[in-house]
Motif scaffolding. Structure first.
Motif, mmCIF file in Angstrom:
data_model
loop_
_atom_site.group_PDB
_atom_site.id
_atom_site.type_symbol
_atom_site.label_atom_id
_atom_site.label_comp_id
_atom_site.label_asym_id
_atom_site.label_seq_id
_atom_site.Cartn_x
_atom_site.Cartn_y
_atom_site.Cartn_z
ATOM 1 N N LYS A 190 2.878 10.195 -9.809
ATOM 2 C CA LYS A 190 2.641 11.426 -9.356
ATOM 3 C C LYS A 190 3.072 12.376 -9.799
ATOM 4 N N MET A 191 4.133 12.497 -10.446
ATOM 5 C CA MET A 191 5.215 13.745 -11.501
ATOM 6 C C MET A 191 4.538 13.196 -12.738
ATOM 7 N N LYS B 168 -1.681 23.154 -16.267
ATOM 8 C CA LYS B 168 -2.168 23.956 -14.877
ATOM 9 C C LYS B 168 -3.176 23.236 -15.115
ATOM 10 N N ASN C 65 -4.699 20.534 -12.956
ATOM 11 C CA ASN C 65 -3.591 20.566 -12.008
ATOM 12 C C ASN C 65 -3.057 19.396 -12.000
ATOM 13 N N PRO D 1 0.706 18.206 -11.524
ATOM 14 C CA PRO D 1 2.168 18.213 -11.723
ATOM 15 C C PRO D 1 3.159 17.977 -12.917
ATOM 16 N N TRP E 197 7.749 18.453 -14.512
ATOM 17 C CA TRP E 197 8.751 19.614 -14.099
ATOM 18 C C TRP E 197 9.245 19.404 -15.654
ATOM 19 N N ASP F 92 12.499 17.635 -4.231
ATOM 20 C CA ASP F 92 11.354 18.610 -5.204
ATOM 21 C C ASP F 92 12.166 19.379 -5.987
#
Length: 225
Positions: free
Chosen positions: A165-166, A194, A197, A199, A201, A214
């Motif tokens: 997911k991240m 980007k 798309n 995600p 951190w 978050d």
């Protein structure tokens, strides 16, 4: 502004995960200073010999081969493949290089270590995923080393294969092992993320990340000479 992050700034460590024995992952002065602040170490077969020589207690150093698992505290660690190599000085491949799946009660993480791109990412994703977070290398790459390190764009592809997911990209902005500019990895991977798309951190070194919520991270490398 100082860009150093030292042992004195690190918190005490319950479980230290070491993916392999290269200098930029197993730095002798750092590991020695951390000795009395680390409760347990999880690593690959053979890496523990370095730690025991440097004063770490053998009963707190846990070595795993690919596919082996260990329950430690409230976590389950599973060693998984990586496409890399190991060695210090002139001796190579006397210990194992690995990635790790870390399973908590409600979260699942993937710690990639160093690895070139390959089918193992998709295989790990299918067998152990999906993941809540993947930590993948992004830096010290070169087209001539593509089989042992990820290019920034490949890190996004690998994250997709892992079904995470991240993503947190690491392995950049400190040890200069390649010819690219120090901030190029972060520029390239954020651009690719980007465009896809995806995600990610991008925490500043030392920033605390809460895995169950978050997190606000910034393009901290911008404006630094």
């Amino acid at each position: 502004m100082s860009h150093n992050y030292t042992v004195d700034q690190m918190p005490d460590i319950d479980i230290l995960v070491l993916t392999h024995d290269h200098w930029d992952h197993l730095d002798y002065p750092t590991i020695k200073k951390l000795k009395d602040r680390v409760k347990d170490v999880v690593t690959g077969i053979g890496v523990g010999a370095h730690l025991e020589k440097w004063g770490y207690s053998p009963e707190h150093v846990h070595e795993l081969y690919w596919g082996e698992s260990l329950d430690l505290d409230s976590l389950k660690f599973t060693a998984t493949p990586a496409r890399h190599f190991s060695g210090r000085w002139l001796k190579r491949n006397t210990s194992l290089w690995s990635s790790f799946v870390v399973q908590a009660d409600s979260l699942k993480l993937f710690v990639g270590g160093d690895s070139g791109y390959g089918t193992h990412f998709k295989e790990i994703g299918e067998k152990y995923g999906p993941f809540d977070l993947a930590i993948l290398e992004n830096g010290q790459y070169n087209e001539n080393w593509q089989y042992i390190h990820l290019m920034p764009e490949e890190a996004i592809t690998a994250a997709t294969d892992l079904q995470t997911k991240m993503l947190i990209p690491v392995h950049n902005s400190k040890f200069p092992l390649a010819n690219h500019a120090w901030d190029e990895p972060m520029i390239r991977i954020t651009k690719e993320a980007k465009s896809k798309n995806f995600p990610i951190w991008t925490p500043k070194m030392g920033q605390i990340i809460k895995l169950d919520s978050d997190n606000e991270t910034k393009y901290w490398w911008e404006g630094i000479e």
